[in-house]
Motif scaffolding. Structure first.
Motif: not given
Length: 79
Positions: A63-79
């Motif tokens: 249940x939580x993993x999709x929310x974490x993935x969305x958060x990471x897409x916002x805070x992680x800078x692309x390579x």
């Protein structure tokens, strides 16, 4: 062993194995802190704690993993 899990089920398999090992380790540490390793029934106590923790952790991760993935897409800078 030949691979047998379909690619579409990889996130579920990941959650299954991740929670399996994490709950095993964490409940082991917690059980040692509460009841020493040489306590009578230590293995049964640990097993009971592990299974009940895993029963909660696995669905929670799914249940939580999709929310974490969305958060990471916002805070992680692309390579």
């Amino acid at each position: 062993m030949a691979p047998f899990v379909p690619k579409r089920l990889e996130p579920v398999a990941f959650g299954l194995f991740l929670t399996f090992f994490m709950t095993f380790i964490i409940t082991g540490i917690s059980t040692v802190l509460v009841a020493s390793v040489d306590a009578p029934g230590f293995a049964a106590l640990w097993f009971r704690a592990w299974m009940s923790s895993w029963a909660v952790a696995f669905p929670a991760v799914l249940v939580v993993a999709p929310f974490v993935r969305r958060i990471l897409r916002v805070i992680v800078r692309p390579a």
